[in-house]
Design an enzyme around this catalytic site. Structure first.
Site, PDB file in Angstrom:
ATOM      1  N   LYS A 129       0.831  -1.151   0.029  1.00 28.75           N
ATOM      2  CA  LYS A 129       0.132   0.202  -0.096  1.00 28.75           C
ATOM      3  C   LYS A 129       0.905   1.239   0.221  1.00 28.75           C
ATOM      4  O   LYS A 129       1.707   1.468   0.980  1.00 28.75           O
ATOM      5  CB  LYS A 129      -1.046  -0.021   1.201  1.00 28.75           C
ATOM      6  CG  LYS A 129      -2.015  -1.275   1.339  1.00 28.75           C
ATOM      7  CD  LYS A 129      -2.519  -1.694   0.069  1.00 28.75           C
ATOM      8  CE  LYS A 129      -3.242  -2.831   0.207  1.00 28.75           C
ATOM      9  NZ  LYS A 129      -4.173  -3.206  -0.747  1.00 28.75           N
ATOM     10  N   LYS A 148     -14.627  -8.164  -5.990  1.00 30.33           N
ATOM     11  CA  LYS A 148     -15.080  -8.176  -4.389  1.00 30.33           C
ATOM     12  C   LYS A 148     -16.416  -8.449  -4.271  1.00 30.33           C
ATOM     13  O   LYS A 148     -17.153  -7.427  -4.614  1.00 30.33           O
ATOM     14  CB  LYS A 148     -14.506  -7.087  -3.680  1.00 30.33           C
ATOM     15  CG  LYS A 148     -13.029  -7.111  -3.626  1.00 30.33           C
ATOM     16  CD  LYS A 148     -12.438  -5.764  -3.003  1.00 30.33           C
ATOM     17  CE  LYS A 148     -10.811  -5.678  -2.846  1.00 30.33           C
ATOM     18  NZ  LYS A 148     -10.507  -4.516  -2.102  1.00 30.33           N
TER      19      LYS A 148
HETATM   20 MG    MG Z   1      -7.077  -2.298  -3.541  1.00 26.74          MG
END
Ligand code: MG
Length: 368
Positions: free
Chosen positions: A165, A265
């Site tokens: 990240k 997702k």
């Molecule tokens: Mg992502």
């Protein structure tokens, strides 16, 4: 078959360690999860889970899941849980949008369909074997040394793909993170640099054209249009995630060549039914996909692993397991777990995860 009752549980899922995204501007310590049990007039019971990744990551809200189910439940009682497309159309007419509300209901109905058919979900979703799916670590934003240390810890647990990240306001710091992680990564491991929409297009173009890495870069900017602008001006393959809310977003992303892959997702898209539609589209057009859920226990993770396991190898990238970040386990030992870098879906009929209700506490609502 008819739905005879919908029972809702709420459970807090604390993270083992605080987690930072988007250059540190988003911090997460606790997830608000909703478990749904659907009972039927034939005695079969299905389970689903909806767990947004906090309240700041996406327009999805833990208390909103329960409020939405309160609106949907009276309409769903008495309907056929096996008729998944009809059930999804009914939910969309009753409550347009709010996909994260619908995913647990859809998941529980898939669980019932699998039990009725005597087949595991990976089979119903089109797979021919219970494929062991490579798992993907998730590396919180930090200094390059901190991030490399987290990657090495994940490697020791078998992870060979990492989602690092990044994404801050300091361009030099992001360049340093990318270069340091790329240099430290063993040859047999892979990394995606996930920006979590933190950059403006100019920042993305400056950073990505300054680094030597040609690894995947995920969700560099906020919108699909901004990401498409970046994709046309950099060499790295682009993965899209947070800006993809429904099928039309995926169709548009393909039309404007905004990406080479997407995150699929179920909780972001509205459940397994809609995630399967996106997965099938992605296979048709040659995308590569990480198939995983937004958050939750091993129950939500297992539903996503069923979909991942039924996806062709060439189109499937590694899957993240949220439950590895949690300090509690409401489905102890059950479902798809990391075993030396791979997670295998259960082969029992349905979802293959049955929560111990004693661990969920008293239901917050039952609709009949
Ligand atoms: Mg992502």
């Amino acid at each position: 078959m008819k739905i005879s009752a919908i029972t809702v549980f709420q459970i807090d899922l604390p993270l083992s360690e605080p987690y930072y995204l988007s250059g540190g501007r988003l911090k997460f310590e606790l997830l608000d999860s909703t478990f749904v049990r659907i009972d039927t007039d034939e005695g079969l019971t299905g389970w689903g889970e909806a767990c947004p990744w906090g309240h700041t990551y996406l327009p999805a809200h833990g208390p909103g899941v329960r409020a939405g189910i309160e609106t949907l439940a009276p309409v769903l009682i008495g309907t056929d849980p096996l008729a998944l497309d009809a059930l999804n159309r009914l939910m969309d007419v009753t409550l347009p949008g709010h996909p994260y509300v619908k995913s647990a209901i859809d998941m529980a109905c898939w669980d019932i369909l699998g039990q009725k058919a005597g087949l595991p979900l990976w089979r119903l979703l089109g797979g021919d074997t219970a494929t062991a799916v490579a798992v993907n670590s998730s590396i919180s934003t930090g200094t390059p040394d901190e991030m490399i240390s987290l990657i090495q810890k994940a490697s020791a647990k078998g992870y060979r793909t990492h989602s690092a990240k990044i994404g801050g306001t300091d361009i030099a710091q992001d360049i340093e993170r990318i270069e340091a992680i790329t240099a430290a990564l063993p040859a047999d491991e892979h990394v995606t640099f996930d920006v979590n929409r933190a950059w403006l297009p100019a920042t993305a173009i400056q950073v990505l054209n300054s680094v030597s890495a040609r690894d995947w870069v995920e969700q560099p900017c906020q919108t699909l249009g901004e990401c498409a602008h970046v994709a046309s001006r950099v060499a790295q393959p682009i993965m899209l995630d947070e800006c993809m809310h429904d099928f039309s977003d995926h169709l548009q992303a393909w039309k404007i060549a905004a990406c080479e892959g997407v995150k699929v997702k179920p909780n972001r898209l509205g459940g397994l039914t809609k995630a399967k539609q996106v997965r099938d589209f992605g296979v048709s057009i040659g995308w590569q996909m990480h198939i995983e859920d937004l958050g939750g226990s091993a129950l939500a993770d297992t539903a996503a692993i069923h979909l991942a396991a039924s996806t062709p190898d060439a189109n499937r990238l590694a899957s993240w397991l949220c439950h590895y970040h949690l300090s509690v386990d409401p489905v102890p030992g059950q479902g798809a777990r990391n075993i030396d870098g791979f997670a295998t879906p259960p082969s029992t009929p349905g979802l293959g995860v049955i929560p111990d209700e004693a661990l969920l506490g008293a239901p917050i609502a039952t609709y009949r």
